[in-house]
Design a protein around this motif. Structure first.
Motif, PDB file in Angstrom:
ATOM      1  N   ARG A   1      70.935  11.604  61.041  1.00  0.00           N
ATOM      2  CA  ARG A   1      69.520  11.299  61.218  1.00  0.00           C
ATOM      3  C   ARG A   1      69.306   9.794  61.238  1.00  0.00           C
ATOM      4  NH1 ARG A   1      68.127  15.227  56.258  1.00  0.00           N
ATOM      5  NH2 ARG A   1      69.367  13.542  55.335  1.00  0.00           N
ATOM      6  N   PRO A   2      68.337   9.312  62.014  1.00  0.00           N
ATOM      7  CA  PRO A   2      68.083   7.870  62.050  1.00  0.00           C
ATOM      8  C   PRO A   2      67.686   7.339  60.675  1.00  0.00           C
ATOM      9  CG  PRO A   2      66.985   8.979  63.872  1.00  0.00           C
ATOM     10  CD  PRO A   2      67.489  10.055  62.961  1.00  0.00           C
ATOM     11  N   LEU A   3      68.222   6.161  60.328  1.00  0.00           N
ATOM     12  CA  LEU A   3      67.841   5.513  59.080  1.00  0.00           C
ATOM     13  C   LEU A   3      66.428   4.949  59.222  1.00  0.00           C
ATOM     14  CD1 LEU A   3      71.150   3.564  58.400  1.00  0.00           C
ATOM     15  CD2 LEU A   3      70.303   5.528  57.108  1.00  0.00           C
ATOM     16  N   THR A   4      65.581   5.253  58.253  1.00  0.00           N
ATOM     17  CA  THR A   4      64.210   4.734  58.275  1.00  0.00           C
ATOM     18  C   THR A   4      64.087   3.677  57.193  1.00  0.00           C
ATOM     19  OG1 THR A   4      63.540   6.564  56.833  1.00  0.00           O
ATOM     20  CG2 THR A   4      63.214   6.860  59.198  1.00  0.00           C
ATOM     21  N   LEU A   5      64.409   2.457  57.561  1.00  0.00           N
ATOM     22  CA  LEU A   5      64.480   1.366  56.590  1.00  0.00           C
ATOM     23  C   LEU A   5      63.698   0.142  57.063  1.00  0.00           C
ATOM     24  CD1 LEU A   5      68.367   1.505  56.027  1.00  0.00           C
ATOM     25  CD2 LEU A   5      66.621   2.590  54.608  1.00  0.00           C
TER      26      LEU A   5
ATOM     27  N   HIS B   1      69.541  -3.931  53.236  1.00  0.00           N
ATOM     28  CA  HIS B   1      69.152  -4.405  54.563  1.00  0.00           C
ATOM     29  C   HIS B   1      68.172  -3.433  55.212  1.00  0.00           C
ATOM     30  CE1 HIS B   1      72.345  -7.512  54.936  1.00  0.00           C
ATOM     31  NE2 HIS B   1      73.049  -6.671  54.210  1.00  0.00           N
ATOM     32  N   ALA B   2      67.222  -3.950  55.939  1.00  0.00           N
ATOM     33  CA  ALA B   2      66.358  -3.125  56.779  1.00  0.00           C
ATOM     34  C   ALA B   2      67.101  -2.870  58.090  1.00  0.00           C
ATOM     35  CB  ALA B   2      65.024  -3.815  57.026  1.00  0.00           C
ATOM     36  N   GLY B   3      68.234  -2.204  57.973  1.00  0.00           N
ATOM     37  CA  GLY B   3      69.141  -2.042  59.101  1.00  0.00           C
ATOM     38  C   GLY B   3      68.846  -0.812  59.933  1.00  0.00           C
ATOM     39  N   PHE B   4      69.814  -0.463  60.793  1.00  0.00           N
ATOM     40  CA  PHE B   4      69.609   0.652  61.710  1.00  0.00           C
ATOM     41  C   PHE B   4      70.916   1.417  61.879  1.00  0.00           C
ATOM     42  CE2 PHE B   4      70.874  -3.023  64.128  1.00  0.00           C
ATOM     43  CZ  PHE B   4      71.705  -2.556  65.134  1.00  0.00           C
ATOM     44  N   GLY B   5      70.834   2.545  62.563  1.00  0.00           N
ATOM     45  CA  GLY B   5      71.960   3.440  62.750  1.00  0.00           C
ATOM     46  C   GLY B   5      71.587   4.829  62.279  1.00  0.00           C
ATOM     47  N   LEU B   6      72.579   5.679  62.062  1.00  0.00           N
ATOM     48  CA  LEU B   6      72.357   7.044  61.600  1.00  0.00           C
ATOM     49  C   LEU B   6      72.926   7.216  60.195  1.00  0.00           C
ATOM     50  CD1 LEU B   6      73.421   9.011  64.830  1.00  0.00           C
ATOM     51  CD2 LEU B   6      71.126   8.207  64.191  1.00  0.00           C
ATOM     52  N   ASP B   7      72.322   8.137  59.432  1.00  0.00           N
ATOM     53  CA  ASP B   7      72.870   8.422  58.107  1.00  0.00           C
ATOM     54  C   ASP B   7      74.004   9.435  58.219  1.00  0.00           C
ATOM     55  OD1 ASP B   7      71.790  10.996  58.357  1.00  0.00           O
ATOM     56  OD2 ASP B   7      70.096  10.587  57.020  1.00  0.00           O
ATOM     57  N   GLY B   8      74.549   9.875  57.085  1.00  0.00           N
ATOM     58  CA  GLY B   8      75.687  10.779  57.102  1.00  0.00           C
ATOM     59  C   GLY B   8      75.397  12.135  57.692  1.00  0.00           C
TER      60      GLY B   8
ATOM     61  N   VAL C   1      82.573   6.557  33.609  1.00  0.00           N
ATOM     62  CA  VAL C   1      82.269   6.751  35.015  1.00  0.00           C
ATOM     63  C   VAL C   1      80.761   6.650  35.182  1.00  0.00           C
ATOM     64  CG1 VAL C   1      82.340   8.304  37.007  1.00  0.00           C
ATOM     65  CG2 VAL C   1      84.273   8.234  35.412  1.00  0.00           C
ATOM     66  N   TYR C   2      80.343   5.765  36.097  1.00  0.00           N
ATOM     67  CA  TYR C   2      78.923   5.578  36.375  1.00  0.00           C
ATOM     68  C   TYR C   2      78.690   5.609  37.893  1.00  0.00           C
ATOM     69  CZ  TYR C   2      78.902   3.975  31.503  1.00  0.00           C
ATOM     70  OH  TYR C   2      79.059   3.886  30.143  1.00  0.00           O
ATOM     71  N   SER C   3      77.487   5.288  38.292  1.00  0.00           N
ATOM     72  CA  SER C   3      77.042   5.487  39.670  1.00  0.00           C
ATOM     73  C   SER C   3      77.447   4.344  40.610  1.00  0.00           C
ATOM     74  CB  SER C   3      75.520   5.624  39.689  1.00  0.00           C
ATOM     75  OG  SER C   3      75.014   5.561  41.005  1.00  0.00           O
ATOM     76  N   HIS C   4      77.885   4.751  41.782  1.00  0.00           N
ATOM     77  CA  HIS C   4      78.114   3.827  42.897  1.00  0.00           C
ATOM     78  C   HIS C   4      77.286   4.276  44.098  1.00  0.00           C
ATOM     79  CE1 HIS C   4      80.071   0.589  44.908  1.00  0.00           C
ATOM     80  NE2 HIS C   4      80.925   1.281  45.615  1.00  0.00           N
ATOM     81  N   SER C   5      76.125   4.862  43.805  1.00  0.00           N
ATOM     82  CA  SER C   5      75.194   5.450  44.765  1.00  0.00           C
ATOM     83  C   SER C   5      75.608   6.877  45.099  1.00  0.00           C
ATOM     84  CB  SER C   5      75.067   4.615  46.045  1.00  0.00           C
ATOM     85  OG  SER C   5      76.157   4.845  46.936  1.00  0.00           O
ATOM     86  N   ALA C   6      74.738   7.583  45.795  1.00  0.00           N
ATOM     87  CA  ALA C   6      75.043   8.957  46.203  1.00  0.00           C
ATOM     88  C   ALA C   6      75.868   8.990  47.475  1.00  0.00           C
ATOM     89  CB  ALA C   6      73.751   9.747  46.399  1.00  0.00           C
ATOM     90  N   THR C   7      75.563   8.104  48.432  1.00  0.00           N
ATOM     91  CA  THR C   7      76.182   8.217  49.757  1.00  0.00           C
ATOM     92  C   THR C   7      76.955   6.991  50.208  1.00  0.00           C
ATOM     93  OG1 THR C   7      74.187   7.385  50.878  1.00  0.00           O
ATOM     94  CG2 THR C   7      74.329   9.772  50.502  1.00  0.00           C
ATOM     95  N   HIS C   8      76.824   5.858  49.479  1.00  0.00           N
ATOM     96  CA  HIS C   8      77.439   4.593  49.928  1.00  0.00           C
ATOM     97  C   HIS C   8      77.019   4.335  51.391  1.00  0.00           C
ATOM     98  CE1 HIS C   8      80.427   1.392  50.395  1.00  0.00           C
ATOM     99  NE2 HIS C   8      80.777   1.541  49.143  1.00  0.00           N
ATOM    100  N   GLN C   9      75.727   4.497  51.652  1.00  0.00           N
ATOM    101  CA  GLN C   9      75.225   4.450  53.018  1.00  0.00           C
ATOM    102  C   GLN C   9      75.343   3.059  53.628  1.00  0.00           C
ATOM    103  OE1 GLN C   9      73.896   7.021  55.138  1.00  0.00           O
ATOM    104  NE2 GLN C   9      74.275   5.329  56.547  1.00  0.00           N
ATOM    105  N   ALA C  10      76.019   3.004  54.761  1.00  0.00           N
ATOM    106  CA  ALA C  10      76.122   1.773  55.547  1.00  0.00           C
ATOM    107  C   ALA C  10      74.972   1.694  56.541  1.00  0.00           C
ATOM    108  CB  ALA C  10      77.456   1.724  56.275  1.00  0.00           C
ATOM    109  N   CYS C  11      74.793   0.530  57.112  1.00  0.00           N
ATOM    110  CA  CYS C  11      73.871   0.373  58.233  1.00  0.00           C
ATOM    111  C   CYS C  11      74.341  -0.802  59.082  1.00  0.00           C
ATOM    112  CB  CYS C  11      72.429   0.149  57.764  1.00  0.00           C
ATOM    113  SG  CYS C  11      72.139  -1.453  56.966  1.00  0.00           S
ATOM    114  N   PHE C  12      73.916  -0.824  60.324  1.00  0.00           N
ATOM    115  CA  PHE C  12      74.092  -2.009  61.147  1.00  0.00           C
ATOM    116  C   PHE C  12      73.036  -3.016  60.702  1.00  0.00           C
ATOM    117  CE2 PHE C  12      75.808   1.036  64.492  1.00  0.00           C
ATOM    118  CZ  PHE C  12      77.125   0.682  64.268  1.00  0.00           C
ATOM    119  N   THR C  13      73.456  -4.223  60.398  1.00  0.00           N
ATOM    120  CA  THR C  13      72.538  -5.193  59.803  1.00  0.00           C
ATOM    121  C   THR C  13      71.891  -6.135  60.809  1.00  0.00           C
ATOM    122  OG1 THR C  13      74.347  -6.754  59.389  1.00  0.00           O
ATOM    123  CG2 THR C  13      73.837  -5.144  57.646  1.00  0.00           C
ATOM    124  N   ARG C  14      72.528  -6.313  61.970  1.00  0.00           N
ATOM    125  CA  ARG C  14      71.978  -7.209  62.984  1.00  0.00           C
ATOM    126  C   ARG C  14      72.239  -6.630  64.363  1.00  0.00           C
ATOM    127  NH1 ARG C  14      74.935 -10.577  59.849  1.00  0.00           N
ATOM    128  NH2 ARG C  14      76.405 -11.100  61.490  1.00  0.00           N
TER     129      ARG C  14
END
Length: 333
Positions: free
Chosen positions: A218-222, A208-215, A157-170
């Motif tokens: 809070r706004p994603l700062t990317l 992606h330098a996307g947008f939206g909110l995290d889990g 078992v290894y890492s698939h990230s902490a949050t699998h965070q999505a974002c709106f890409t466009r």
């Protein structure tokens, strides 16, 4: 010497790395269908090897011993424990599982499909993610199950990230929140968003330098490269630390959500201490490739046995591997 071994001697050796997700009844990848996939892989003459062994082969530290394949599973959903693991064990085959670490909760091991009492039903992934983002992580493998897979059953078992965070890409609108097209929409728009709120194409916030909110709402700062690098390093480091603490062993590998990445993603993975990164760009895997760009073949639910056989055989030969997937699906430039 097997037929594949002879062909590999002529066309060069490569190691297929297969990517599965859910294995559950009432889905396109039932336990029975998955079992047939495993039977075909064995019939073709492949042995399953660990990701750790694959990494040593890539680094030139150990030779490959016969036609080999790596079988991986993204997300560590409960069905992997209930249905996939018993199918692997029944055939003495090895599996590699990638966990979203923020969703790993304490708890006892739950019943598996080969036990007498009926196992728990497992929802589809989208429902599991929506429940998890609302605080219910029962649809994922828990701490005891992950420990058992590794320490009792000898799998990985290894890492698939902490949050699998999505974002709106466009910015292009693809629908509204009320249409409920993707599990991430509610979180990205916000829990109090109106049903007519706009939704947009979705992808990986790590690529992606996307947008939206995290889990946490809070706004994603990317927006800048530095912001996304810092976001990725924080997330990847947290996932690595969580698994190392849980399993009391190193976690050198990261599987990228959506298989998407760019140079910033990989720089963050290296900075977080990973030695190998897996994506979804099927192709040649063997000695001398970049271990931070290990390509896998996505085995989607609708794929047939002949498709799996053909793709696996192509990926087993260095000369033929590029034909297994002619277009890049994960890398961003």
């Amino acid at each position: 010497m097997s037929v594949i071994s002879i062909a590999q001697a002529l066309l060069g050796t490569s190691i297929p790395v297969l990517c599965y997700h859910q294995v559950r009844p009432d889905s396109g990848m039932t336990p029975e269908k998955f079992g047939r996939h495993l039977d075909l892989i064995k019939k073709l003459g492949f042995q399953t090897i660990s990701l750790a062994n694959l990494h040593r082969i890539i680094q030139g530290q150990t030779p490959q011993s016969g036609p080999s394949v790596v079988i991986t599973f993204d997300d560590c959903t409960l069905d992997n424990w209930v249905y996939a693991v018993p199918q692997l064990l029944r055939r003495n085959m090895h599996g590699v599982f990638f966990a979203i670490t923020d969703f790993i909760q304490p708890g006892p091991t739950r019943l598996q499909a080969d036990q007498k009492t009926a196992p728990l039903p497992v929802p589809a992934f989208g429902d599991i993610m929506q429940q998890a983002l609302s605080g219910n992580c029962d649809g994922f493998m828990n701490e005891a199950e992950i420990r058992a897979v590794v320490h009792d059953l000898g799998m990985e078992v290894y890492s698939h990230s902490a949050t699998h965070q999505a974002c709106f890409t466009r910015a292009k609108q693809t629908g509204t929140l009320g249409e409920n097209r993707h599990w991430s929409h509610a979180a990205l728009c916000g829990q109090d968003a109106d049903a007519d709120s706009a939704v947009h194409p979705v992808g990986s916030a790590y690529a992606h330098a996307g947008f939206g909110l995290d889990g946490n709402g809070r706004p994603l700062t990317l927006k800048t490269d530095q912001e996304r690098l810092a976001f990725c390093v924080t997330d990847f480091s947290a996932a690595k630390a969580k698994l190392e603490d849980l399993l009391d062993q190193p976690c050198p590998f990261l599987c990228l959500p959506w298989g998407e990445y760019d140079d910033i993603t990989l720089a963050a993975a290296k900075k977080a201490g990973y030695e190998g990164v897996l994506n979804l760009e099927a192709g040649h895997v063997g000695p001398g490739i970049d271990p931070m760009r290990i390509g896998r073949l996505a085995v989607k639910d609708r794929k047939t046995l002949p498709w799996l056989g053909l793709k696996t055989l192509l990926l087993a030969h260095r000369t033929l591997a590029p034909w297994a997937q002619r277009r890049n699906v994960g890398r961003r430039t």
